[in-house]
Design a protein around this motif. Structure first.
Motif, short mmCIF file in Angstrom:
data_model
loop_
_atom_site.label_atom_id
_atom_site.label_comp_id
_atom_site.label_asym_id
_atom_site.label_seq_id
_atom_site.Cartn_x
_atom_site.Cartn_y
_atom_site.Cartn_z
N LEU A 117 0.84 -1.20 0.00
CA LEU A 117 0.00 0.00 0.00
C LEU A 117 0.88 1.25 0.00
CD1 LEU A 117 -2.70 -1.16 2.56
CD2 LEU A 117 -3.10 -0.63 0.14
N SER A 118 2.08 1.13 -0.55
CA SER A 118 3.00 2.25 -0.68
C SER A 118 3.25 2.44 -2.17
CB SER A 118 4.30 1.97 0.06
OG SER A 118 5.19 3.05 -0.03
N PHE A 119 2.68 3.52 -2.74
CA PHE A 119 2.65 3.67 -4.19
C PHE A 119 3.66 4.70 -4.68
CE2 PHE A 119 -2.05 2.78 -3.31
CZ PHE A 119 -1.87 1.40 -3.42
N THR A 120 4.18 4.44 -5.89
CA THR A 120 5.11 5.37 -6.54
C THR A 120 4.53 5.93 -7.84
OG1 THR A 120 6.18 3.53 -7.70
CG2 THR A 120 7.13 4.20 -5.59
N LYS A 121 3.41 5.37 -8.30
CA LYS A 121 2.80 5.80 -9.56
C LYS A 121 1.36 6.24 -9.33
CE LYS A 121 5.55 2.49 -12.23
NZ LYS A 121 5.49 1.30 -13.13
N GLN A 122 0.99 7.36 -9.94
CA GLN A 122 -0.36 7.88 -9.77
C GLN A 122 -1.42 6.94 -10.34
OE1 GLN A 122 -0.86 11.97 -10.92
NE2 GLN A 122 1.00 12.65 -9.87
N GLU A 123 -1.05 6.21 -11.39
CA GLU A 123 -2.04 5.27 -11.96
C GLU A 123 -2.37 4.14 -10.98
OE1 GLU A 123 1.84 4.54 -14.44
OE2 GLU A 123 0.83 6.23 -13.44
N ASP A 124 -1.40 3.79 -10.11
CA ASP A 124 -1.68 2.78 -9.09
C ASP A 124 -2.66 3.31 -8.04
OD1 ASP A 124 -0.02 0.94 -10.30
OD2 ASP A 124 1.74 1.50 -9.10
N VAL A 125 -2.52 4.60 -7.72
CA VAL A 125 -3.46 5.22 -6.79
C VAL A 125 -4.86 5.19 -7.38
CG1 VAL A 125 -4.12 7.39 -5.67
CG2 VAL A 125 -1.70 6.69 -5.75
N LYS A 126 -4.98 5.56 -8.67
CA LYS A 126 -6.29 5.56 -9.35
C LYS A 126 -6.90 4.15 -9.37
CE LYS A 126 -9.48 6.98 -12.48
NZ LYS A 126 -9.11 7.35 -13.86
N LYS A 127 -6.07 3.16 -9.66
CA LYS A 127 -6.55 1.78 -9.73
C LYS A 127 -7.10 1.31 -8.38
CE LYS A 127 -4.85 -2.90 -10.74
NZ LYS A 127 -3.65 -3.69 -11.11
N ARG A 128 -6.35 1.56 -7.31
CA ARG A 128 -6.80 1.12 -5.99
C ARG A 128 -7.99 1.96 -5.50
NH1 ARG A 128 -3.37 -2.57 -3.41
NH2 ARG A 128 -5.06 -2.62 -1.88
N ALA A 129 -8.03 3.24 -5.89
CA ALA A 129 -9.15 4.09 -5.52
C ALA A 129 -10.44 3.60 -6.18
CB ALA A 129 -8.87 5.54 -5.90
N LEU A 130 -10.35 3.16 -7.43
CA LEU A 130 -11.52 2.61 -8.12
C LEU A 130 -12.06 1.39 -7.38
CD1 LEU A 130 -10.46 2.91 -11.88
CD2 LEU A 130 -12.55 3.86 -10.87
N GLN A 131 -11.15 0.53 -6.95
CA GLN A 131 -11.57 -0.68 -6.20
C GLN A 131 -12.24 -0.29 -4.89
OE1 GLN A 131 -7.97 -2.95 -5.71
NE2 GLN A 131 -7.82 -3.49 -7.88
N ALA A 132 -11.66 0.70 -4.20
CA ALA A 132 -12.22 1.13 -2.91
C ALA A 132 -13.60 1.74 -3.11
CB ALA A 132 -11.29 2.14 -2.25
N ALA A 133 -13.77 2.56 -4.16
CA ALA A 133 -15.07 3.19 -4.43
C ALA A 133 -16.12 2.14 -4.79
CB ALA A 133 -14.93 4.21 -5.56
N LYS A 134 -15.71 1.17 -5.57
CA LYS A 134 -16.66 0.12 -5.99
C LYS A 134 -17.13 -0.71 -4.81
CE LYS A 134 -17.04 -3.97 -8.94
NZ LYS A 134 -16.34 -4.85 -9.91
N LYS A 135 -16.20 -1.10 -3.94
CA LYS A 135 -16.53 -2.00 -2.83
C LYS A 135 -16.97 -1.27 -1.57
CE LYS A 135 -13.34 -5.52 -4.56
NZ LYS A 135 -12.12 -6.32 -4.29
N GLY A 136 -16.87 0.06 -1.57
CA GLY A 136 -17.26 0.82 -0.39
C GLY A 136 -16.33 0.63 0.78
N ARG A 137 -15.05 0.43 0.48
CA ARG A 137 -14.06 0.19 1.54
C ARG A 137 -13.13 1.38 1.71
NH1 ARG A 137 -12.07 -5.92 -0.18
NH2 ARG A 137 -14.00 -7.04 0.36
N LEU A 138 -12.59 1.51 2.90
CA LEU A 138 -11.56 2.52 3.14
C LEU A 138 -10.29 2.13 2.39
CD1 LEU A 138 -11.79 3.04 7.00
CD2 LEU A 138 -12.26 4.76 5.27
N LEU A 139 -9.59 3.15 1.91
CA LEU A 139 -8.27 2.91 1.33
C LEU A 139 -7.28 3.82 2.03
CD1 LEU A 139 -6.24 1.83 -0.77
CD2 LEU A 139 -6.98 3.70 -2.30
N THR A 140 -6.30 3.23 2.68
CA THR A 140 -5.22 3.99 3.31
C THR A 140 -3.93 3.61 2.60
OG1 THR A 140 -6.39 3.89 5.42
CG2 THR A 140 -4.08 4.57 5.48
N PHE A 141 -3.21 4.62 2.11
CA PHE A 141 -1.99 4.31 1.38
C PHE A 141 -0.92 5.35 1.66
CE2 PHE A 141 -4.16 7.18 -1.51
CZ PHE A 141 -3.13 7.96 -2.05
#
Length: 346
Positions: free
Chosen positions: A254-278
């Protein structure tokens, strides 16, 4: 395994005073002799002894006498409780520590550390009144309340019980930054490497976050470079912490170096209704980089028809995102600036 880091780094005269102090306090003596030290040295030994041995929760202060030409001092310790009460609390604390350690005996070092950290964050409330016992293990382990000193001591006692190398780090105050008190936390050795662990700061973020009571790991196994972004310099010796490989968010990918990875994990969090801490480690978290990350986070929300609420620990470049369904997708993300410190806890 009880680590006595401070004793190991003292001069011979201070070590002699330390041993006499340890024996006298353990025996609950009314007074005992010490080798001759000046008042400043004596106070330092008393402080560091109790950081090495947080099980000595009853020792709260001392007076001393010196007779002219004598090579010794007479120390008269002050105790938090009368002796019969101390013995009652000793038994209760020993039983409590053994009970808490038992379920984690077979875990790996890293898992034991996380178990202790999570226990603190789930069960200990910050004592705003700063009662005397909250500076000792009896506060967190007996009353469920503590300040940073008591919490760091509780972490060390549990680490000692589980065979994890652990010491208590201590830094100074800084009036210029309106930091009124010294702060304490822990340094642990996991798989042969030293790391900073500040359960008090993580506890403050978990309790204050707008996202609820979720445990935070922003200060779980930091190296020197990162811990001193928002901690003052140490005022007592400690091993260098140069490795960041076991930092929690890095360990959990959960330690990201690329903005596209943030977008990808954010999409998953929004879809599933889960918190995302990174954690962001793609360079410094400047205002421009933050704006770019918030844009990615907002776009992920829009694609799912949700609005992001962001908590930001800028010092440690940690963001927590919670998405909610709201009929105004054009709104900017709600950003809550967080600052970890023991005084912010409810």
């Amino acid at each position: 395994m009880a680590v006595t880091y401070y004793y190991d780094h003292m001069t011979k005269p201070k070590q002699a005073a330390y041993r006499s102090m340890l024996a006298g306090l353990t025996e609950l003596s009314d007074s005992f002799q010490l080798p001759l030290l000046d008042a400043k040295e004596l106070s330092e030994v008393f402080l560091l002894l109790r950081l090495d041995h947080p099980e000595l929760f009853w020792a709260s202060g001392f007076h001393f006498l010196h007779y002219q030409d004598s090579p010794n001092l007479i120390m008269k310790p002050e105790y938090l409780f009368d002796k019969s009460k101390v013995r009652e609390h000793q038994k209760a604390m020993a039983s409590r520590v053994e009970k808490l350690a038992r379920p984690a005996k077979t875990l790996s070092e890293w898992e034991k550390e996380k178990y202790i950290h999570d226990f603190i964050c789930e069960n200990i409330r910050y004592d705003k009144l700063k009662k005397a016992y909250s500076h000792e293990i009896i506060g967190p382990l007996g009353q469920g309340v503590g300040v940073c000193e008591g919490i760091a001591k509780a972490v060390k006692v549990l680490c000692d019980a589980l065979g994890i190398w652990c010491m208590i780090a201590i830094c100074g105050n800084n009036p210029e930054k309106e930091i009124k008190y010294r702060h304490t936390w822990n340094i642990v050795r996991i798989d042969g490497q030293y790391y900073h662990l500040d359960a008090t700061f993580d506890n403050s973020l978990g309790k204050c976050s707008v996202t609820g009571e979720e445990i935070r790991y922003d200060y779980f196994n930091l190296d020197d470079k990162n811990i001193f972004r928002d901690h003052e310099p140490l005022i007592a010796p400690a091993p260098a912490c140069t490795n960041g490989d076991h930092f929690y968010y890095k360990e959990k990918k959960l330690s990201f170096t690329k903005q596209e990875d943030v977008k990808k994990r954010a999409l998953q969090a929004a879809k599933k209704g889960r918190l995302l801490t990174f954690h962001w480690r793609g360079g410094y978290l400047t205002k421009q980089v933050l704006e770019e990350l918030l844009e990615q986070i907002s776009e992920a929300g829009k694609e799912r028809g949700k609005i992001p609420h962001v908590s930001l620990n800028w010092s440690q470049a940690v963001l927590r995102i919670r998405y909610t369904e709201e009929p105004a997708p054009e709104l900017e993300p709600d950003v809550n600036m967080e600052e970890a410190n023991e005084g912010e806890q409810e």
